[in-house]
Write an enzyme that holds these catalytic residues in place. Structure first.
Site, PDB file in Angstrom:
ATOM      1  N   TYR A  34       0.839  -1.201   0.000  1.00 60.68           N
ATOM      2  CA  TYR A  34       0.000   0.000   0.000  1.00 60.68           C
ATOM      3  C   TYR A  34       0.875   1.254   0.000  1.00 60.68           C
ATOM      4  O   TYR A  34       0.658   2.188  -0.783  1.00 60.68           O
ATOM      5  CB  TYR A  34      -0.923  -0.036   1.222  1.00 60.68           C
ATOM      6  CG  TYR A  34      -1.896   1.126   1.306  1.00 60.68           C
ATOM      7  CD1 TYR A  34      -3.020   1.176   0.479  1.00 60.68           C
ATOM      8  CD2 TYR A  34      -1.699   2.161   2.220  1.00 60.68           C
ATOM      9  CE1 TYR A  34      -3.914   2.246   0.565  1.00 60.68           C
ATOM     10  CE2 TYR A  34      -2.588   3.222   2.307  1.00 60.68           C
ATOM     11  CZ  TYR A  34      -3.696   3.255   1.477  1.00 60.68           C
ATOM     12  OH  TYR A  34      -4.581   4.311   1.559  1.00 60.68           O
ATOM     13  N   LYS A  62       1.095   4.014  -3.014  1.00 61.58           N
ATOM     14  CA  LYS A  62       0.640   5.394  -2.800  1.00 61.58           C
ATOM     15  C   LYS A  62       1.762   6.403  -3.037  1.00 61.58           C
ATOM     16  O   LYS A  62       1.516   7.559  -3.349  1.00 61.58           O
ATOM     17  CB  LYS A  62       0.022   5.535  -1.409  1.00 61.58           C
ATOM     18  CG  LYS A  62      -1.319   4.804  -1.277  1.00 61.58           C
ATOM     19  CD  LYS A  62      -2.365   5.427  -2.197  1.00 61.58           C
ATOM     20  CE  LYS A  62      -3.708   4.741  -2.167  1.00 61.58           C
ATOM     21  NZ  LYS A  62      -4.696   5.371  -3.049  1.00 61.58           N
TER      22      LYS A  62
HETATM   23  N1  LIG Z   1      -9.916   5.320   4.649  1.00 60.97           N
HETATM   24  C1  LIG Z   1      -8.757   5.835   5.018  1.00 60.97           C
HETATM   25  O1  LIG Z   1      -8.406   5.898   6.209  1.00 60.97           O
HETATM   26  C2  LIG Z   1      -7.839   6.387   3.967  1.00 60.97           C
HETATM   27  C3  LIG Z   1      -6.688   7.085   4.359  1.00 60.97           C
HETATM   28  C4  LIG Z   1      -5.831   7.601   3.392  1.00 60.97           C
HETATM   29  C5  LIG Z   1      -6.122   7.421   2.052  1.00 60.97           C
HETATM   30  N2  LIG Z   1      -7.234   6.730   1.709  1.00 60.97           N
HETATM   31  C6  LIG Z   1      -7.487   6.530   0.268  1.00 60.97           C
HETATM   32  O2  LIG Z   1      -8.797   6.948  -0.046  1.00 60.97           O
HETATM   33  C7  LIG Z   1      -9.323   6.127  -1.089  1.00 60.97           C
HETATM   34  C8  LIG Z   1     -10.650   5.526  -0.676  1.00 60.97           C
HETATM   35  O3  LIG Z   1     -10.507   4.824   0.539  1.00 60.97           O
HETATM   36  P1  LIG Z   1     -11.753   4.132   1.276  1.00 60.97           P
HETATM   37  O4  LIG Z   1     -11.338   3.963   2.679  1.00 60.97           O
HETATM   38  O5  LIG Z   1     -13.013   4.855   0.944  1.00 60.97           O
HETATM   39  O6  LIG Z   1     -11.736   2.692   0.595  1.00 60.97           O
HETATM   40  P2  LIG Z   1     -12.929   1.634   0.429  1.00 60.97           P
HETATM   41  O7  LIG Z   1     -12.293   0.294   0.525  1.00 60.97           O
HETATM   42  O8  LIG Z   1     -14.082   1.963   1.315  1.00 60.97           O
HETATM   43  O9  LIG Z   1     -13.373   1.882  -1.082  1.00 60.97           O
HETATM   44  C9  LIG Z   1     -12.580   1.511  -2.172  1.00 60.97           C
HETATM   45  C10 LIG Z   1     -13.499   1.241  -3.352  1.00 60.97           C
HETATM   46  O10 LIG Z   1     -12.675   0.885  -4.478  1.00 60.97           O
HETATM   47  C11 LIG Z   1     -13.336  -0.157  -5.180  1.00 60.97           C
HETATM   48  N3  LIG Z   1     -12.381  -0.941  -5.967  1.00 60.97           N
HETATM   49  C12 LIG Z   1     -11.434  -1.798  -5.497  1.00 60.97           C
HETATM   50  N4  LIG Z   1     -10.805  -2.389  -6.548  1.00 60.97           N
HETATM   51  C13 LIG Z   1     -11.370  -1.882  -7.674  1.00 60.97           C
HETATM   52  C14 LIG Z   1     -11.160  -2.099  -9.053  1.00 60.97           C
HETATM   53  N5  LIG Z   1     -10.241  -2.979  -9.499  1.00 60.97           N
HETATM   54  N6  LIG Z   1     -11.912  -1.415  -9.949  1.00 60.97           N
HETATM   55  C15 LIG Z   1     -12.871  -0.538  -9.505  1.00 60.97           C
HETATM   56  N7  LIG Z   1     -13.122  -0.303  -8.213  1.00 60.97           N
HETATM   57  C16 LIG Z   1     -12.375  -0.964  -7.319  1.00 60.97           C
HETATM   58  C17 LIG Z   1     -13.994  -0.993  -4.077  1.00 60.97           C
HETATM   59  O11 LIG Z   1     -15.053  -1.798  -4.610  1.00 60.97           O
HETATM   60  C18 LIG Z   1     -14.485   0.084  -3.112  1.00 60.97           C
HETATM   61  O12 LIG Z   1     -15.808   0.499  -3.399  1.00 60.97           O
HETATM   62  C19 LIG Z   1      -8.249   5.095  -1.394  1.00 60.97           C
HETATM   63  O13 LIG Z   1      -7.462   5.546  -2.473  1.00 60.97           O
HETATM   64  C20 LIG Z   1      -7.433   5.061  -0.120  1.00 60.97           C
HETATM   65  O14 LIG Z   1      -6.118   4.637  -0.340  1.00 60.97           O
HETATM   66  C21 LIG Z   1      -8.096   6.223   2.614  1.00 60.97           C
END
Ligand SMILES: NC(=O)c1ccc[n+]([C@@H]2O[C@H](COP(=O)([O-])OP(=O)(O)OC[C@H]3O[C@@H](n4cnc5c(N)ncnc54)[C@H](O)[C@@H]3O)[C@@H](O)[C@H]2O)c1
Length: 270
Positions: free
Chosen positions: A181, A185
């Site tokens: 990850y 990123k």
């Molecule tokens: N949640 C956190 O704490 C956090 C912190 C920093 C960064 N982020 C970033 O924010 C973004 C969203 O995070 P989140 O927590 O909402 O994640 P999440 O897991 O809730 O949502 C991710 C979504 O991506 C979709 N997905 C996965 N593989 C896929 C593919 N091959 N094609 C299409 N869709 C696909 C999943 O079905 C899901 O709906 C990510 O890029 C994550 O790295 C999140």
């Protein structure tokens, strides 16, 4: 909705990848509330409750897309462009932290981190972002405007703080926050800079949005350790991440490209 021309998104079109997830759903509904037509590109087809009304009124449309498959992105983009025109905004938000079918070694020592997990995470997080930029960003460049927001994480900027997970080890679990990850990123940061310069003269801006951990009912022990580590003393909310997306999507950021907008409560400030 804002009435402020700087932040006015009314009548524009956005693609939010991973829009069925926790943050993507907040972006999709928040952009739709500001008058945008929003297309969700996600493997998942089941919408969280906050999207239901907007899916019904047609302000948000869901496309079943695998961002690792160029043909899948192209088919959905063609359908979208036919109906709504070339998108103005692309939020590359879809990502995997750990693959859903990850083996136990996934959270074991770095030395035995599984190659297959590395490939899966890099495929979705890096190649998926690259392919969406090629297809949707390419269409934006051909009409001379657009804003792309590539989502990264504090774990892409800095190493994870392994101590935050001490409570899991204290309970007898083997737990190391996995490496893929973080690597994926970090790649987002320079993909953004590359494309920001590549498309600068074509009117397409490309920026990274780096986020800290989002509150999502984490265990008490994790919250305590996390809150002690972050200057603002709490986790990020989806609405606060949306604020930065609105800024980067709108004309308020018209001179911002190739940047990394860090929304981390001060995590990286000390
Ligand atoms: N949640 C956190 O704490 C956090 C912190 C920093 C960064 N982020 C970033 O924010 C973004 C969203 O995070 P989140 O927590 O909402 O994640 P999440 O897991 O809730 O949502 C991710 C979504 O991506 C979709 N997905 C996965 N593989 C896929 C593919 N091959 N094609 C299409 N869709 C696909 C999943 O079905 C899901 O709906 C990510 O890029 C994550 O790295 C999140």
């Amino acid at each position: 909705m804002s009435g402020d021309p700087l932040f006015d998104l009314e009548g524009r079109v956005a693609v939010v990848t991973g829009g069925m997830g926790q943050l993507g759903a907040a972006y999709a509904s928040g952009l739709a509330e500001r008058g945008m037509s929003v297309a969700i590109f996600d493997l998942a087809t089941e919408a969280p409750p906050e999207l239901a009304a907007r899916l019904e009124d047609g302000r948000i449309r869901a496309f079943e897309v695998d961002v690792t498959e160029r043909a899948s992105i192209e088919a959905a983009t063609r359908a979208l462009v036919d109906d709504w025109g070339v998108p103005h905004v692309l939020v590359n938000n879809a990502a995997l932290d750990s693959p859903p079918d990850a083996p136990a070694e996934e959270v074991g020592p770095f030395e035995t981190y599984p190659e297959a997990s590395f490939d899966q995470v890099m495929d979705v997080n890096v190649k998926g972002t690259l392919l969406c930029c090629q297809v949707i960003g390419g269409a934006m460049a051909s009409v001379g405007r657009g804003s792309i927001v590539n989502v990264s994480s504090i774990y892409g900027l800095l190493s994870p703080v392994q101590d935050l997970y001490e409570f899991r080890r204290a309970a007898g679990e083997t737990f190391v926050k996995p490496v893929a990850y973080s690597v994926s990123k970090s790649a987002i940061l320079n993909l953004t800079r590359y494309l920001a310069t590549y498309w600068a003269k074509s009117g397409v801006r490309v920026n990274t949005l780096t986020l800290a951990g989002v509150w999502n009912e984490q265990p008490k022990e994790f919250l305590e350790a996390y809150e002690a580590r972050v200057p603002l003393g709490r986790m990020l909310t989806p609405g606060e991440a949306l604020g930065a997306v609105v800024f980067l999507a709108s004309d308020a950021s018209s001179y911002v490209t190739g940047a990394n907008v860090v929304v981390d409560g001060g995590w990286s400030a000390w």
